[in-house]
Design an enzyme around this catalytic site. Structure first.
Site, PDB file in Angstrom:
ATOM      1  N   SER A 656      37.259  41.370  27.147  1.00 23.29           N
ATOM      2  CA  SER A 656      37.406  39.908  27.445  1.00 23.29           C
ATOM      3  C   SER A 656      37.966  39.091  26.276  1.00 23.29           C
ATOM      4  O   SER A 656      38.868  39.337  25.791  1.00 23.29           O
ATOM      5  CB  SER A 656      36.162  39.284  28.293  1.00 23.29           C
ATOM      6  OG  SER A 656      36.302  38.089  28.784  1.00 23.29           O
ATOM      7  N   ASP A 729      41.355  41.565  38.694  1.00 21.21           N
ATOM      8  CA  ASP A 729      40.540  40.552  37.908  1.00 21.21           C
ATOM      9  C   ASP A 729      40.318  39.094  38.412  1.00 21.21           C
ATOM     10  O   ASP A 729      41.531  38.639  38.461  1.00 21.21           O
ATOM     11  CB  ASP A 729      41.010  40.540  36.376  1.00 21.21           C
ATOM     12  CG  ASP A 729      40.078  39.938  35.659  1.00 21.21           C
ATOM     13  OD1 ASP A 729      39.226  39.303  35.728  1.00 21.21           O
ATOM     14  OD2 ASP A 729      40.121  40.292  34.323  1.00 21.21           O
ATOM     15  N   HIS A 763      36.744  42.129  36.619  1.00 22.64           N
ATOM     16  CA  HIS A 763      36.725  41.909  35.324  1.00 22.64           C
ATOM     17  C   HIS A 763      36.049  42.950  34.560  1.00 22.64           C
ATOM     18  O   HIS A 763      36.043  43.247  33.533  1.00 22.64           O
ATOM     19  CB  HIS A 763      36.111  40.414  34.981  1.00 22.64           C
ATOM     20  CG  HIS A 763      36.489  40.184  33.529  1.00 22.64           C
ATOM     21  ND1 HIS A 763      37.552  39.863  32.831  1.00 22.64           N
ATOM     22  CD2 HIS A 763      35.497  39.691  32.595  1.00 22.64           C
ATOM     23  CE1 HIS A 763      37.298  39.498  31.725  1.00 22.64           C
ATOM     24  NE2 HIS A 763      36.152  39.320  31.464  1.00 22.64           N
TER      25      HIS A 763
END
Length: 797
Positions: A656, A729, A763
């Protein structure tokens, strides 16, 4: 080059870590007599993630079951007596159970839960006395509501959200478009961060109403149901302590194509238990005008709740600054209360807050604790007030920076009262409150229990974790006797639970309650060290260094090493490098963690300080690149000086915002042999209304946005980079397109790069096949470009 492949598996040493059993979470009954043990299954197969889903207004819905598309489940429940320590198994639990939403009844006689099958979601209870489990109701709707059921305060039944009756089949998509999709702004400022899975057309709006519409239903312990008149897009509901009223938040049109469901128009109403609408508390329009300044909120009443210490008294907050945290204001929020029968003229104005409201805990009509905060200087204020005499104002208990972990006083603890509501924990005389804290220090975290006197706020430490253990307080079982449930672990012993007396005159030995075995005994000899070092500008930094089993420091020479990090913004340089962990914590290896590489001979510098500091009026991100490179340089210098690694075999990686960091370090330095970037964002012009902790828009801080975008510096990236991203995601700001276009740019400039898109993953990665494949990719990449770097360079030459 397109290189499609089937899912691959890493070496057995890593597969064993991924397949290791998860430690079961626990829950304590309100009467503190039972420990509920929730056993978790192994990782789900990719087939489970591949089930059909619909993405609507920020939700991902499994249409087959009318619930969340991806969720974690447990598959077995047990209870253990905290008196005789015997384990009991429930009879009649559903076969092949997928259990979620687990809760105790207020009287501790039952455990409730939902169970998912291919046909839908059902509501169950398990009797603690008879150990029998049974189903109460089917067709539970969990798509939209914050929690799909609530126990009645008398523990004799539950309210739950059921799929709207007689709804028929889902609206079919139109055979052809009936016209263009049009959006229009008439001059109103409506800034929004980058949201995912939004509504796109009228058919999406119809599907949203179809899947999310619910009826509120009352079910008895015998399974008898009564449908109330409360129906619609129910987002939240709670029951008053006297069981006479229901507080319900319901969404309604017009919906938005730019915002998720949390911003949709809604009403908050009070209903009687007989199904009569008593009062409309608020009707809010689409909340598209909330400023992007961190700490901004909607205008009008918000954060409704029942006072847990009163029969039927509501409380809520109202912004006094129009919800704009960027506006100068002497008063940010005000608390209001209203008691049954909810006459508008009886609304009571309570305390005012100069900062933004951040939470409220009640004890009785004389004592409550409230917190307020502000983002600009990271200030957090905890205060005490008298609910029956708000005119006396706030008494400050703590006024501090939340960045300073070493001086954190801990958090006031709560318990479940006889009506199932959360109240502050106090002694029997209600003269003292209690705090549990993490106890951060330069030597590592040492959790503590403190007592604070309500009268004069004097504090006394009752207990603190001590070496060679990492211990955490879980729950007081008897405050007067000092009976405390704690967890205990060491680097080579996993977390287990113990009963300990902290009464100064009680010498009863500590008693083990659970005995969870080591999940990967082959890794018992992992070496862990907390290290401290300094950045070139004098900022103190820290990290945790992991070394593989059987490595002999000072004898075996240097190791290939990966730094796995996540940058954070700070306003105070003095706290940026504070230690975040304990040297005595169990060496747990999460399934997606790079720590699995220890099994293949890599050293890991885990979670090193990567502070981006902006003191005073300076914004941290205006100096992002310089500080980021300096952080990395300091970490490398430290591990090289220790003799653990050599400068030519160090990689950088992150997930991330850590992936964003990785790309920037490769673009602006030559420190690393390779990089691994998972689920990141690389072009900040695609997140123009703020990202992470950045409040300014692209147009307000254009130069900062551009300098922080590694996409714009692709020609400078010379080290090999592995890009991994979940194809679905749904995290705000990290569209899969970010990684795809970054890879295209890298490829266009001849960089050494590899792109891996994981089907059906979001994610974070869930499926076993995906996680094993990620480890395979990471290991192969590091073996080729880091461990065997000299061999690779020789072959190229």
């Amino acid at each position: 080059m397109m290189n499609n492949t089937t899912y691959q598996t890493p070496p057995t040493s890593i597969c064993q870590l991924v397949d290791a059993p998860f430690a079961p979470p626990i829950s304590i009954s309100p009467n503190k007599k039972w420990l509920l043990i929730k056993h978790l299954p192994s990782l789900p197969p990719i087939e489970q993630l591949a089930q059909k889903e619909v993405k609507l207004a920020g939700l991902r819905i499994n249409p087959q079951v009318n619930g969340e598309a991806h969720a974690f489940f447990c598959h077995q429940l047990q209870i253990k007596s905290l008196e005789d320590h015997r384990i009991h198994h429930f009879n009649g639990l559903p076969p092949d159970a997928k259990i979620r939403h687990i809760a105790w009844s207020p009287d501790s006689h039952y455990v409730s839960f939902t169970n998912r099958t291919n046909k839908g979601i059902s509501l169950w209870i398990a009797d603690v006395q008879t150990l029998e489990a049974k189903k109460l109701a089917d067709q539970i709707n969990t798509t939209l509501v914050s929690y799909p059921y609530r126990w009645l305060p008398n523990s004799q039944g539950l309210l739950f959200t059921q799929i709207a009756s007689n709804r028929g089949d889902a609206p079919p998509p139109p055979l052809t478009a009936t016209g263009p999709i049009i959006q229009e702004n008439t001059g109103k400022k409506a800034q929004a961060r980058t949201f995912q899975n939004l509504l796109k057309n009228p058919h999406d709006k119809a599907l949203f109403q179809y899947y999310c519409a619910s009826n509120l239903v009352n079910v008895s312990l015998q399974g008898q149901t009564k449908q109330l008149k409360v129906r619609g897009l129910i987002r939240h509901f709670t029951i008053s302590p006297n069981q006479q009223y229901i507080l319900v938040k319901t969404l309604h049109p017009p919906f938005s194509y730019l915002f998720p469901h949390q911003r949709f128009p809604h009403t908050v109403n009070i209903w009687s238990f007989e199904g009569k609408m008593i009062k409309e508390l608020v009707k809010k329009p689409l909340m598209d005008d909330i400023p992007i300044t961190i700490g901004s909120v909607s205008k009008g009443p918000r954060n409704f709740g029942w006072r847990p210490d009163q029969a039927a008294t509501l409380y809520w907050l109202e912004a006094q600054d129009e919800g704009d945290a960027g506006k100068e204001a002497a008063i940010r929020d005000q608390l209001f209360t209203l008691s049954a029968p909810f006459n508008q003229t009886h609304i009571q104005a309570s305390i005012t807050l100069p900062l933004r409201y951040d939470g409220l805990k009640w004890l009785n009509n004389q004592v409550a604790i409230i917190e307020q905060w502000t983002w600009k200087n990271r200030r957090l204020v905890t205060s005490l007030f008298n609910p029956s005499a708000p005119e006396k104002g706030l008494v400050t208990i703590f006024d501090r920076s939340w960045e300073d972990r070493y001086n954190s006083p801990g958090n006031f603890i709560t318990k479940t009262n006889e009506t199932g509501k959360s109240v502050l924990v106090s002694n029997e005389a209600q003269t003292h409150l209690y705090l549990f804290g993490e106890g951060a220090s330069p030597e590592g975290n040492r959790p503590f229990v403190r007592q604070i006197a309500i009268e004069d706020l004097t504090q006394k430490e009752l207990w603190r974790s001590s070496s060679p253990y990492y211990e955490r307080p879980i729950r007081f079982l008897d405050i007067e006797k000092g009976s405390l449930l704690i967890s205990r672990e060491t680097p080579d012993t996993p977390r287990n639970y113990y009963l300990q007396s902290i009464h100064p005159t009680d010498t009863t030995p500590i008693v083990a309650i659970t005995n969870t075995p080591h999940p990967y005994p082959q890794m018992r000899e992992i070496q862990k060290e907390m290290i401290h070092y300094f950045r070139s500008d004098g900022v103190a930094l820290s990290a945790t260094l992991y070394l593989p089993p059987n490595y002999r420091k000072g004898i075996d020479g240097s190791l290939p090493l990966i730094i796995w990090a996540y940058p954070r913004e700070y306003k105070n340089a003095n706290v940026a490098g504070q230690v975040k962990e304990s040297p005595y914590q169990f060496n747990r290896i999460p399934v997606t963690s790079p720590l699995a590489l220890l099994a293949e001979g890599y050293a890991i510098l885990h979670n090193p300080s990567m502070p981006i500091i902006g003191e005073g009026d300076t914004e941290p991100n205006d100096d992002y690149i310089r500080q980021l490179v300096a952080n990395a340089q300091a970490a490398i210098d430290k591990v090289v000086d220790m003799g653990i690694a050599d400068r030519h075999r160090i990689a950088i990686g992150g997930h991330s915002y850590g992936a964003f960091m990785t790309a920037n370090l490769l673009a602006h330095s030559d420190l690393f042999a390779a990089g691994i970037a998972r689920s990141g964002a690389y072009n900040r012009t695609l997140t123009p209304f703020g990202f992470q902790s950045e409040e300014r828009t692209f147009w307000e801080a254009t130069d900062t946005y551009l300098k922080m975008s590694p996409f714009l510096y692709v020609p400078q990236i010379k080290s090999p980079i592995l890009l991994i991203h979940g194809a679905e995601d749904s995290n705000s700001g990290t569209y899969p397109m970010q990684t795809e276009r970054f890879y295209n740019a890298l490829k266009g400039h001849g960089a050494l790069a590899r792109l891996v898109m994981l089907p059906h993953e979001s994610h974070g990665y869930l499926a076993k096949e995906s996680i094993l494949h990620v480890h395979w990719e990471m290991l192969n990449w590091l073996d080729k470009h880091v461990k065997h770097r000299e061999m690779e360079e020789a072959m190229i030459k």
